[in-house]
Write an enzyme that holds these catalytic residues in place. Sequence first.
Site, PDB file in Angstrom:
ATOM      1  CG  ASP A   1      -2.102   0.971   1.064  1.00  0.00           C
ATOM      2  OD1 ASP A   1      -2.488   1.264  -0.080  1.00  0.00           O
ATOM      3  OD2 ASP A   1      -2.613   1.445   2.083  1.00  0.00           O
TER       4      ASP A   1
ATOM      5  CB  SER B   1      -6.128   3.047  -0.269  1.00  0.00           C
ATOM      6  OG  SER B   1      -4.744   3.300  -0.175  1.00  0.00           O
TER       7      SER B   1
ATOM      8  CD  GLN C   1      -3.862   1.776  -3.517  1.00  0.00           C
ATOM      9  OE1 GLN C   1      -3.241   2.806  -3.743  1.00  0.00           O
ATOM     10  NE2 GLN C   1      -3.683   1.050  -2.415  1.00  0.00           N
TER      11      GLN C   1
END
Length: 292
Positions: free
Chosen positions: A205, A229, A279
Amino acid sequence: MSDVLQDLIKLLRPVFIGENRFRGETQDLGFRALFGGQVMGQSLAAALLTLPEGDWAPHSLHVYFMLAGTVGDHLEFDVDVLRTGRSFATRQVKVTQNGRAILTMICSFQHPEKGFEHQAPMPDVKGPDGIPSQLELARMFRDHFPERVRDIYTADKPIEMRVLDPVNIFAPQKKDPVKFVWMKADAPMGDDYNEHCTMLAYASDFNLVATSLHPHAVSYGQKDLQMASLDHSIWFHRPFRMDEWLLYAIDSPNAGGGRGFCRGQIFNQQGELVVSVAQEGLIRKLDLSAKK
Protein backbone atom coordinates in the site's frame (compact mmCIF):
# COMPACT_ATOMS: atom_id res chain seq x y z
CA MET A 1 15.33 -9.55 14.28
CA SER A 2 15.09 -5.78 14.81
CA ASP A 3 12.68 -4.39 17.38
CA VAL A 4 10.69 -2.41 14.78
CA LEU A 5 10.26 -5.47 12.56
CA GLN A 6 9.27 -7.61 15.54
CA ASP A 7 6.71 -4.96 16.55
CA LEU A 8 5.21 -4.93 13.04
CA ILE A 9 4.98 -8.74 12.88
CA LYS A 10 3.17 -8.68 16.23
CA LEU A 11 0.86 -5.88 15.04
CA LEU A 12 -0.09 -7.91 11.95
CA ARG A 13 -1.20 -10.87 14.12
CA PRO A 14 -4.78 -10.23 15.33
CA VAL A 15 -5.80 -12.09 18.48
CA PHE A 16 -8.70 -14.54 18.79
CA ILE A 17 -11.76 -13.18 20.65
CA GLY A 18 -14.46 -15.65 19.50
CA GLU A 19 -15.42 -18.00 16.70
CA ASN A 20 -13.98 -16.48 13.49
CA ARG A 21 -13.60 -13.15 15.31
CA PHE A 22 -10.34 -11.36 16.06
CA ARG A 23 -9.07 -8.10 17.47
CA GLY A 24 -6.15 -5.97 16.31
CA GLU A 25 -4.36 -2.84 17.45
CA THR A 26 -3.31 0.20 15.43
CA GLN A 27 -0.13 2.15 14.75
CA ASP A 28 0.40 5.83 14.00
CA LEU A 29 2.53 6.34 10.87
CA GLY A 30 1.98 10.09 10.82
CA PHE A 31 -0.72 10.02 8.15
CA ARG A 32 -4.04 11.81 8.45
CA ALA A 33 -5.78 8.46 8.99
CA LEU A 34 -4.95 4.86 9.83
CA PHE A 35 -2.66 3.30 7.21
CA GLY A 36 -4.74 1.04 4.97
CA GLY A 37 -1.92 -1.45 4.40
CA GLN A 38 -1.91 -2.25 8.11
CA VAL A 39 -5.61 -3.15 8.11
CA MET A 40 -5.18 -5.14 4.90
CA GLY A 41 -2.32 -7.19 6.35
CA GLN A 42 -4.24 -7.84 9.56
CA SER A 43 -7.34 -8.87 7.60
CA LEU A 44 -5.35 -11.39 5.59
CA ALA A 45 -3.83 -12.75 8.80
CA ALA A 46 -7.30 -13.09 10.36
CA ALA A 47 -8.59 -15.03 7.34
CA LEU A 48 -5.56 -17.34 7.48
CA LEU A 49 -6.41 -18.20 11.09
CA THR A 50 -9.76 -19.70 9.97
CA LEU A 51 -8.26 -22.18 7.48
CA PRO A 52 -8.06 -25.89 8.27
CA GLU A 53 -4.65 -27.47 8.69
CA GLY A 54 -2.68 -27.95 5.50
CA ASP A 55 -0.37 -26.10 3.14
CA TRP A 56 -2.80 -23.30 2.28
CA ALA A 57 -1.36 -20.08 0.89
CA PRO A 58 -3.11 -16.91 -0.37
CA HIS A 59 -3.38 -16.50 -4.12
CA SER A 60 -5.54 -13.35 -4.31
CA LEU A 61 -7.33 -10.73 -2.26
CA HIS A 62 -9.65 -7.85 -3.12
CA VAL A 63 -10.26 -4.99 -0.69
CA TYR A 64 -12.60 -2.01 -0.45
CA PHE A 65 -11.69 0.76 1.97
CA MET A 66 -15.03 2.26 3.05
CA LEU A 67 -14.17 4.65 5.88
CA ALA A 68 -10.94 6.08 7.20
CA GLY A 69 -9.78 4.33 10.33
CA THR A 70 -8.44 6.13 13.38
CA VAL A 71 -5.22 5.61 15.28
CA GLY A 72 -5.57 4.58 18.93
CA ASP A 73 -8.82 2.57 18.73
CA HIS A 74 -8.69 -1.20 18.31
CA LEU A 75 -10.08 -3.05 15.27
CA GLU A 76 -12.40 -6.04 15.12
CA PHE A 77 -12.21 -8.61 12.31
CA ASP A 78 -15.20 -10.82 11.50
CA VAL A 79 -14.37 -13.63 9.07
CA ASP A 80 -17.11 -15.30 7.05
CA VAL A 81 -16.13 -18.83 5.96
CA LEU A 82 -17.62 -18.84 2.46
CA ARG A 83 -16.11 -22.05 1.12
CA THR A 84 -13.44 -24.61 1.89
CA GLY A 85 -12.82 -26.97 -1.03
CA ARG A 86 -10.13 -29.49 -1.88
CA SER A 87 -8.00 -27.00 -3.82
CA PHE A 88 -9.36 -23.56 -2.95
CA ALA A 89 -10.81 -21.82 0.10
CA THR A 90 -12.60 -18.47 0.16
CA ARG A 91 -13.07 -16.06 3.06
CA GLN A 92 -14.74 -12.69 3.51
CA VAL A 93 -13.46 -10.32 6.19
CA LYS A 94 -15.31 -7.30 7.58
CA VAL A 95 -13.33 -4.88 9.71
CA THR A 96 -15.08 -2.56 12.16
CA GLN A 97 -13.82 0.18 14.42
CA ASN A 98 -16.03 1.77 17.06
CA GLY A 99 -19.00 -0.05 15.51
CA ARG A 100 -18.41 1.27 11.98
CA ALA A 101 -17.35 -0.89 9.02
CA ILE A 102 -14.13 0.52 7.57
CA LEU A 103 -12.94 -2.28 5.25
CA THR A 104 -14.18 -5.41 3.55
CA MET A 105 -12.00 -8.07 1.94
CA ILE A 106 -12.61 -11.17 -0.16
CA CYS A 107 -9.58 -13.45 -0.21
CA SER A 108 -8.87 -16.85 -1.71
CA PHE A 109 -6.35 -19.53 -0.78
CA GLN A 110 -4.96 -22.51 -2.67
CA HIS A 111 -2.92 -25.62 -2.12
CA PRO A 112 0.31 -25.31 -4.20
CA GLU A 113 0.19 -27.11 -7.53
CA LYS A 114 2.11 -27.28 -10.82
CA GLY A 115 0.77 -25.77 -14.04
CA PHE A 116 1.50 -23.77 -17.18
CA GLU A 117 3.89 -20.88 -16.60
CA HIS A 118 4.77 -17.60 -18.30
CA GLN A 119 5.43 -14.11 -16.97
CA ALA A 120 6.21 -10.54 -17.93
CA PRO A 121 9.93 -9.70 -18.01
CA MET A 122 11.51 -7.83 -15.13
CA PRO A 123 12.30 -4.17 -15.94
CA ASP A 124 15.98 -3.47 -16.60
CA VAL A 125 16.72 -1.04 -13.77
CA LYS A 126 19.55 -0.42 -11.34
CA GLY A 127 19.75 -2.82 -8.40
CA PRO A 128 19.29 -1.72 -4.78
CA ASP A 129 22.98 -1.19 -3.98
CA GLY A 130 23.97 2.44 -3.59
CA ILE A 131 20.42 3.84 -3.64
CA PRO A 132 19.53 5.89 -0.54
CA SER A 133 16.55 4.62 1.39
CA GLN A 134 13.38 6.62 1.93
CA LEU A 135 14.34 6.78 5.60
CA GLU A 136 17.76 8.26 4.78
CA LEU A 137 16.09 10.89 2.58
CA ALA A 138 13.53 11.67 5.29
CA ARG A 139 16.32 12.24 7.78
CA MET A 140 18.12 14.52 5.30
CA PHE A 141 14.97 16.66 5.07
CA ARG A 142 14.00 16.24 8.71
CA ASP A 143 13.49 19.95 9.36
CA HIS A 144 11.03 20.25 6.45
CA PHE A 145 8.46 17.97 8.10
CA PRO A 146 5.82 19.38 10.46
CA GLU A 147 6.92 19.00 14.06
CA ARG A 148 3.93 16.75 14.87
CA VAL A 149 5.12 13.98 12.52
CA ARG A 150 8.85 14.69 12.35
CA ASP A 151 9.90 11.97 14.78
CA ILE A 152 7.51 9.43 13.24
CA TYR A 153 8.74 9.99 9.68
CA THR A 154 12.40 9.78 10.70
CA ALA A 155 12.16 6.84 13.11
CA ASP A 156 13.60 3.40 12.26
CA LYS A 157 11.44 1.50 9.77
CA PRO A 158 10.68 -2.25 9.66
CA ILE A 159 10.77 -2.31 5.85
CA GLU A 160 13.57 -0.61 3.96
CA MET A 161 12.48 1.05 0.72
CA ARG A 162 14.84 2.47 -1.89
CA VAL A 163 13.25 4.52 -4.68
CA LEU A 164 14.97 5.09 -8.02
CA ASP A 165 14.82 8.79 -8.99
CA PRO A 166 12.58 9.78 -6.05
CA VAL A 167 10.24 12.77 -6.12
CA ASN A 168 11.05 15.72 -3.90
CA ILE A 169 7.75 15.88 -2.03
CA PHE A 170 8.46 19.45 -0.92
CA ALA A 171 9.08 20.68 -4.51
CA PRO A 172 7.57 18.10 -6.91
CA GLN A 173 8.15 18.41 -10.67
CA LYS A 174 6.21 16.80 -13.52
CA LYS A 175 7.42 13.35 -14.51
CA ASP A 176 6.05 10.16 -16.01
CA PRO A 177 3.68 8.17 -13.77
CA VAL A 178 6.21 5.39 -13.21
CA LYS A 179 8.10 4.39 -10.08
CA PHE A 180 10.59 1.66 -9.18
CA VAL A 181 11.07 0.76 -5.52
CA TRP A 182 13.39 -1.85 -4.01
CA MET A 183 12.05 -3.10 -0.69
CA LYS A 184 12.76 -5.72 1.96
CA ALA A 185 12.33 -6.30 5.68
CA ASP A 186 15.14 -4.68 7.64
CA ALA A 187 16.12 -7.99 9.30
CA PRO A 188 15.75 -11.74 8.64
CA MET A 189 12.26 -13.18 9.13
CA GLY A 190 11.21 -16.73 9.92
CA ASP A 191 10.11 -19.38 7.43
CA ASP A 192 6.34 -18.96 7.83
CA TYR A 193 5.45 -18.09 4.23
CA ASN A 194 2.04 -16.71 5.15
CA GLU A 195 3.76 -14.21 7.46
CA HIS A 196 5.74 -13.00 4.45
CA CYS A 197 2.44 -12.63 2.56
CA THR A 198 0.82 -10.51 5.27
CA MET A 199 3.97 -8.37 5.42
CA LEU A 200 3.85 -7.84 1.65
CA ALA A 201 0.15 -6.94 1.80
CA TYR A 202 1.11 -4.28 4.33
CA ALA A 203 4.01 -2.96 2.25
CA SER A 204 2.12 -2.99 -1.07
CA ASP A 205 0.00 0.00 0.00
CA PHE A 206 3.06 2.27 0.10
CA ASN A 207 4.08 4.18 -3.04
CA LEU A 208 1.13 3.15 -5.24
CA VAL A 209 -1.38 6.00 -5.43
CA ALA A 210 1.37 8.62 -5.09
CA THR A 211 2.64 7.50 -8.50
CA SER A 212 -0.54 8.84 -10.11
CA LEU A 213 0.47 12.33 -8.92
CA HIS A 214 3.73 12.44 -10.90
CA PRO A 215 2.35 14.05 -14.10
CA HIS A 216 0.65 16.81 -12.08
CA ALA A 217 3.66 18.07 -10.06
CA VAL A 218 1.88 17.60 -6.73
CA SER A 219 2.71 15.39 -3.76
CA TYR A 220 1.10 13.93 -0.68
CA GLY A 221 2.99 16.45 1.43
CA GLN A 222 0.76 19.33 0.28
CA LYS A 223 -1.98 20.56 2.60
CA ASP A 224 -4.49 21.07 -0.24
CA LEU A 225 -4.33 17.45 -1.43
CA GLN A 226 -6.64 14.72 -0.13
CA MET A 227 -5.42 11.17 -0.71
CA ALA A 228 -6.88 7.81 0.33
CA SER A 229 -6.87 4.22 -0.91
CA LEU A 230 -10.28 3.25 -2.30
CA ASP A 231 -9.73 -0.36 -3.34
CA HIS A 232 -6.77 -2.70 -3.60
CA SER A 233 -6.15 -6.12 -5.17
CA ILE A 234 -3.21 -8.50 -4.87
CA TRP A 235 -2.41 -11.69 -6.77
CA PHE A 236 0.30 -13.96 -5.35
CA HIS A 237 1.99 -15.81 -8.24
CA ARG A 238 5.15 -17.43 -6.85
CA PRO A 239 6.78 -17.90 -3.43
CA PHE A 240 8.98 -15.07 -2.18
CA ARG A 241 10.63 -13.76 0.96
CA MET A 242 10.10 -10.29 2.36
CA ASP A 243 13.58 -10.35 3.90
CA GLU A 244 15.17 -10.49 0.42
CA TRP A 245 15.17 -7.58 -2.04
CA LEU A 246 12.01 -7.24 -4.13
CA LEU A 247 11.51 -4.77 -6.98
CA TYR A 248 8.13 -2.99 -6.93
CA ALA A 249 7.56 -1.71 -10.49
CA ILE A 250 4.61 0.72 -10.44
CA ASP A 251 2.81 2.63 -13.17
CA SER A 252 -0.37 4.71 -13.32
CA PRO A 253 -2.14 4.41 -16.70
CA ASN A 254 -5.06 6.65 -15.77
CA ALA A 255 -6.29 9.45 -13.53
CA GLY A 256 -9.73 11.07 -13.66
CA GLY A 257 -12.81 11.80 -11.61
CA GLY A 258 -10.70 12.55 -8.55
CA ARG A 259 -9.18 9.05 -8.69
CA GLY A 260 -5.79 7.69 -9.70
CA PHE A 261 -5.45 4.11 -10.94
CA CYS A 262 -2.14 2.32 -10.35
CA ARG A 263 -0.66 -1.08 -11.11
CA GLY A 264 2.30 -2.83 -9.55
CA GLN A 265 4.46 -5.82 -10.45
CA ILE A 266 6.77 -7.25 -7.81
CA PHE A 267 9.87 -9.22 -8.86
CA ASN A 268 12.55 -11.00 -6.87
CA GLN A 269 16.21 -10.48 -7.75
CA GLN A 270 16.17 -13.62 -9.89
CA GLY A 271 13.70 -11.86 -12.22
CA GLU A 272 10.66 -13.91 -11.21
CA LEU A 273 7.30 -12.11 -11.10
CA VAL A 274 6.06 -13.05 -7.64
CA VAL A 275 3.12 -10.68 -7.05
CA SER A 276 0.84 -8.34 -9.02
CA VAL A 277 -1.07 -5.42 -7.49
CA ALA A 278 -3.74 -2.96 -8.60
CA GLN A 279 -5.21 -0.03 -6.72
CA GLU A 280 -7.40 3.00 -7.24
CA GLY A 281 -7.06 5.90 -4.84
CA LEU A 282 -8.64 9.25 -4.15
CA ILE A 283 -6.50 12.19 -5.36
CA ARG A 284 -8.61 15.26 -4.70
CA LYS A 285 -7.42 18.86 -4.86
CA LEU A 286 -8.97 20.88 -2.02
CA ASP A 287 -9.93 24.54 -2.11
CA LEU A 288 -8.55 25.68 1.23
CA SER A 289 -9.79 29.23 0.71
CA ALA A 290 -13.39 27.98 0.81
CA LYS A 291 -12.90 26.89 4.43
CA LYS A 292 -11.95 30.35 5.63
